[in-house]
Design a protein around this motif. Structure first.
Motif, PDB file in Angstrom:
ATOM      1  N   LEU A 180       0.814  -1.214   0.000  1.00  0.00           N
ATOM      2  CA  LEU A 180       0.000   0.000   0.000  1.00  0.00           C
ATOM      3  C   LEU A 180       0.845   1.261   0.000  1.00  0.00           C
ATOM      4  CD1 LEU A 180      -2.951   1.074   0.207  1.00  0.00           C
ATOM      5  CD2 LEU A 180      -2.652   1.068   2.694  1.00  0.00           C
ATOM      6  N   GLU A 181       1.956   1.229   0.746  1.00  0.00           N
ATOM      7  CA  GLU A 181       2.799   2.419   0.836  1.00  0.00           C
ATOM      8  C   GLU A 181       3.452   2.756  -0.509  1.00  0.00           C
ATOM      9  OE1 GLU A 181       5.690  -0.955   1.695  1.00  0.00           O
ATOM     10  OE2 GLU A 181       3.555  -0.544   1.597  1.00  0.00           O
ATOM     11  N   ILE A 182       3.626   1.769  -1.378  1.00  0.00           N
ATOM     12  CA  ILE A 182       4.211   1.995  -2.700  1.00  0.00           C
ATOM     13  C   ILE A 182       3.144   2.383  -3.713  1.00  0.00           C
ATOM     14  CG2 ILE A 182       5.413   0.878  -4.626  1.00  0.00           C
ATOM     15  CD1 ILE A 182       6.926  -0.795  -2.557  1.00  0.00           C
ATOM     16  N   VAL A 183       2.033   1.651  -3.713  1.00  0.00           N
ATOM     17  CA  VAL A 183       0.970   1.901  -4.686  1.00  0.00           C
ATOM     18  C   VAL A 183       0.304   3.254  -4.451  1.00  0.00           C
ATOM     19  CG1 VAL A 183      -1.262   1.088  -5.547  1.00  0.00           C
ATOM     20  CG2 VAL A 183       0.544  -0.554  -5.040  1.00  0.00           C
ATOM     21  N   SER A 184      -0.003   3.584  -3.197  1.00  0.00           N
ATOM     22  CA  SER A 184      -0.750   4.813  -2.911  1.00  0.00           C
ATOM     23  C   SER A 184       0.097   6.069  -3.063  1.00  0.00           C
ATOM     24  CB  SER A 184      -1.338   4.759  -1.498  1.00  0.00           C
ATOM     25  OG  SER A 184      -0.313   4.735  -0.530  1.00  0.00           O
ATOM     26  N   THR A 185       1.406   5.970  -2.812  1.00  0.00           N
ATOM     27  CA  THR A 185       2.282   7.142  -2.914  1.00  0.00           C
ATOM     28  C   THR A 185       3.039   7.203  -4.235  1.00  0.00           C
ATOM     29  OG1 THR A 185       4.161   5.987  -1.903  1.00  0.00           O
ATOM     30  CG2 THR A 185       2.631   7.106  -0.418  1.00  0.00           C
ATOM     31  N   ARG A 186       2.906   6.127  -5.039  1.00  0.00           N
ATOM     32  CA  ARG A 186       3.673   6.014  -6.291  1.00  0.00           C
ATOM     33  C   ARG A 186       5.169   6.123  -6.032  1.00  0.00           C
ATOM     34  NH1 ARG A 186      -0.011   9.365 -10.747  1.00  0.00           N
ATOM     35  NH2 ARG A 186      -1.950   8.229 -10.320  1.00  0.00           N
ATOM     36  N   CYS A 187       5.590   5.496  -4.951  1.00  0.00           N
ATOM     37  CA  CYS A 187       7.001   5.493  -4.583  1.00  0.00           C
ATOM     38  C   CYS A 187       7.792   4.668  -5.592  1.00  0.00           C
ATOM     39  CB  CYS A 187       7.152   4.895  -3.186  1.00  0.00           C
ATOM     40  SG  CYS A 187       8.850   4.823  -2.582  1.00  0.00           S
ATOM     41  N   PRO A 188       8.934   5.154  -6.054  1.00  0.00           N
ATOM     42  CA  PRO A 188       9.748   4.366  -6.986  1.00  0.00           C
ATOM     43  C   PRO A 188      10.107   3.014  -6.382  1.00  0.00           C
ATOM     44  CG  PRO A 188      10.575   6.612  -6.822  1.00  0.00           C
ATOM     45  CD  PRO A 188       9.547   6.466  -5.749  1.00  0.00           C
ATOM     46  N   LEU A 194      14.874  -4.896  -7.052  1.00  0.00           N
ATOM     47  CA  LEU A 194      14.071  -4.986  -5.837  1.00  0.00           C
ATOM     48  C   LEU A 194      13.028  -6.094  -6.000  1.00  0.00           C
ATOM     49  CD1 LEU A 194      13.804  -3.545  -3.110  1.00  0.00           C
ATOM     50  CD2 LEU A 194      11.986  -2.158  -4.109  1.00  0.00           C
ATOM     51  N   PRO A 195      13.254  -7.277  -5.392  1.00  0.00           N
ATOM     52  CA  PRO A 195      12.296  -8.387  -5.548  1.00  0.00           C
ATOM     53  C   PRO A 195      10.927  -8.029  -4.979  1.00  0.00           C
ATOM     54  CG  PRO A 195      14.368  -9.139  -4.574  1.00  0.00           C
ATOM     55  CD  PRO A 195      14.393  -7.648  -4.547  1.00  0.00           C
ATOM     56  N   ARG A 196       9.873  -8.461  -5.671  1.00  0.00           N
ATOM     57  CA  ARG A 196       8.521  -8.200  -5.175  1.00  0.00           C
ATOM     58  C   ARG A 196       8.243  -9.111  -3.982  1.00  0.00           C
ATOM     59  NH1 ARG A 196       9.491  -3.938  -7.128  1.00  0.00           N
ATOM     60  NH2 ARG A 196       7.378  -3.141  -6.736  1.00  0.00           N
ATOM     61  N   ARG A 197       7.276  -8.741  -3.216  1.00  0.00           N
ATOM     62  CA  ARG A 197       6.989  -9.440  -1.964  1.00  0.00           C
ATOM     63  C   ARG A 197       6.524 -10.874  -2.202  1.00  0.00           C
ATOM     64  NH1 ARG A 197       4.267  -4.314   1.281  1.00  0.00           N
ATOM     65  NH2 ARG A 197       6.153  -3.047   1.115  1.00  0.00           N
ATOM     66  N   LEU A 214       8.799  -8.617 -12.844  1.00  0.00           N
ATOM     67  CA  LEU A 214       8.130  -7.546 -13.591  1.00  0.00           C
ATOM     68  C   LEU A 214       6.623  -7.777 -13.642  1.00  0.00           C
ATOM     69  CD1 LEU A 214       8.259  -5.019 -15.396  1.00  0.00           C
ATOM     70  CD2 LEU A 214       8.656  -6.552 -17.354  1.00  0.00           C
ATOM     71  N   LEU A 215       6.215  -9.015 -13.913  1.00  0.00           N
ATOM     72  CA  LEU A 215       4.785  -9.330 -13.967  1.00  0.00           C
ATOM     73  C   LEU A 215       4.133  -9.109 -12.604  1.00  0.00           C
ATOM     74  CD1 LEU A 215       4.895 -12.583 -16.152  1.00  0.00           C
ATOM     75  CD2 LEU A 215       4.137 -10.304 -16.867  1.00  0.00           C
ATOM     76  N   ARG A 216       4.844  -9.476 -11.542  1.00  0.00           N
ATOM     77  CA  ARG A 216       4.304  -9.281 -10.199  1.00  0.00           C
ATOM     78  C   ARG A 216       4.123  -7.789  -9.896  1.00  0.00           C
ATOM     79  NH1 ARG A 216       4.782 -13.413  -6.303  1.00  0.00           N
ATOM     80  NH2 ARG A 216       4.187 -11.798  -4.825  1.00  0.00           N
ATOM     81  N   SER A 217       5.042  -6.966 -10.367  1.00  0.00           N
ATOM     82  CA  SER A 217       4.919  -5.528 -10.128  1.00  0.00           C
ATOM     83  C   SER A 217       3.694  -4.950 -10.832  1.00  0.00           C
ATOM     84  CB  SER A 217       6.190  -4.802 -10.600  1.00  0.00           C
ATOM     85  OG  SER A 217       6.285  -4.808 -12.020  1.00  0.00           O
ATOM     86  N   TRP A 218       3.363  -5.493 -12.012  1.00  0.00           N
ATOM     87  CA  TRP A 218       2.164  -5.040 -12.722  1.00  0.00           C
ATOM     88  C   TRP A 218       0.888  -5.444 -11.984  1.00  0.00           C
ATOM     89  CZ3 TRP A 218       3.934  -6.926 -18.253  1.00  0.00           C
ATOM     90  CH2 TRP A 218       4.908  -6.044 -18.744  1.00  0.00           C
ATOM     91  N   LEU A 219       0.968  -6.507 -11.196  1.00  0.00           N
ATOM     92  CA  LEU A 219      -0.198  -7.003 -10.468  1.00  0.00           C
ATOM     93  C   LEU A 219      -0.462  -6.245  -9.161  1.00  0.00           C
ATOM     94  CD1 LEU A 219       0.023 -10.909 -10.734  1.00  0.00           C
ATOM     95  CD2 LEU A 219      -1.799  -9.449 -11.624  1.00  0.00           C
ATOM     96  N   GLU A 220       0.484  -5.430  -8.712  1.00  0.00           N
ATOM     97  CA  GLU A 220       0.363  -4.828  -7.391  1.00  0.00           C
ATOM     98  C   GLU A 220      -0.884  -3.957  -7.209  1.00  0.00           C
ATOM     99  OE1 GLU A 220       4.190  -3.055  -6.790  1.00  0.00           O
ATOM    100  OE2 GLU A 220       5.031  -4.899  -5.923  1.00  0.00           O
TER     101      GLU A 220
END
Length: 299
Positions: A180-188, A194-197, A214-220
């Motif tokens: 949430l902290e990345i998606v809501s703030t659009r934090c780089p 940086l491996p996805r969670r 990369l695919l996981r980042s698109w799913l966030e």
């Protein structure tokens, strides 16, 4: 740039109001925590703020796994239609199901991740509506005239209450399936290193792992929608406007990121983000004399 400056000003305002020891009058802080380990990590901070002279009010359900009265604070409770024993049984059954899922392949890990979002979504709103629609409680909170709110990113009730009372919100956020902290703030959040969670990757990925990352980042964004699916509807109904938890979180004054420094990879942060990992560790006891002698001997 303007948004960043606003966040910085809000941050320093909160510091002055809540952490200034020598002030004649402390601030008024509303705390709406989440249950379990979420509260374990937040409790030392809450008690310290109360010890420093701030008026700290903690709102919790009458039945919970770990929450209860804490030192230097005022505790408000509200009734819920379940018992602590019932909660333990439900959590235990779901935890057994969660731990037995297959994660032997990349596809299995993705399925495990997606199913866990739906499973945890039910916990995010377990007490949300009950608290928000308790008219007596909400009227009491309005009468306090709080300066700020401290809540957990796992608890939509806190986020919605902050928007309802129109007070600056501080989010203590952990390593949750929805970033949430990345998606809501659009934090780089560069996917190249940086491996996805919950991918279990390191920062040295091969081509296949980078592709999956990369695919996981698109799913966030979709993951956050799935994680807060029920909460989004509750927020819209209660605030009487179309909104979402991601939108509410984008207005946070301050993010306290409860990350473990030892286990995380270096990452960019927004101006209103502070890492506070290790809150659950507590104070360590002094080493016994025999250990000190051993260390001196082999120094």
């Amino acid at each position: 740039m303007a948004a960043a400056q606003t966040s910085i000003r809000a941050f320093f305002g909160l510091l002055i109001a809540l952490f200034c020891v020598g002030s004649a009058q402390g601030g008024k802080l509303l705390v709406i925590p989440a249950d379990g380990s979420h509260w374990t990590g937040m409790k030392p901070l809450v008690e310290e703020l109360g010890r420093r002279g701030n008026q700290v009010v903690v709102v919790i359900p009458e039945a919970s796994l770990s929450m209860g009265p804490s030192e230097h604070t005022t505790t408000l409770t509200y009734p819920v239609p379940f018992t602590k024993e019932k909660m333990k049984d439900t959590v235990g059954q779901n935890l057994d199901k969660f731990m037995s899922m297959d994660i032997s392949t990349s596809v299995a890990k993705l399925q495990h991740y997606w199913k866990s979002l739906a499973m945890l979504s039910n916990y995010t709103v377990m007490t949300c509506e009950i608290m928000l629609y308790n008219k007596e409680l909400m009227r009491t909170l309005q009468d306090y005239d709080f300066d700020a709110l401290l809540t957990d990113g796992f608890s939509p009730a806190g986020m919605i209450t902050g928007a309802y009372l129109d007070i600056p919100s501080i989010y203590m956020h952990g390593f949750y399936p929805c970033p949430l902290e990345i998606v809501s703030t659009r934090c780089p959040s560069p996917v190249s290193y940086l491996p996805r969670r919950f991918t279990h990757y390191s920062n040295r990925m091969n081509l296949w792992e980078r592709t999956v990352n990369l695919l996981r980042s698109w799913l966030e964004p979709a993951a956050c929608s799935r994680f807060y699916h029920h909460a989004d509807k509750v927020a819209s109904d209660f605030l009487q406007r179309e909104t979402s938890i991601v939108e509410l979180a984008s207005n946070a004054a301050l993010w306290l990121l409860d990350y473990g420094f030892t286990f995380e990879f270096p990452m960019p942060l927004m101006p209103n983000m502070i890492m506070v990992g290790g809150m659950k560790a507590g104070k360590s006891n002094p080493l016994p004399q025999v250990c000190l002698l051993f260390l001196v001997h082999f120094d």
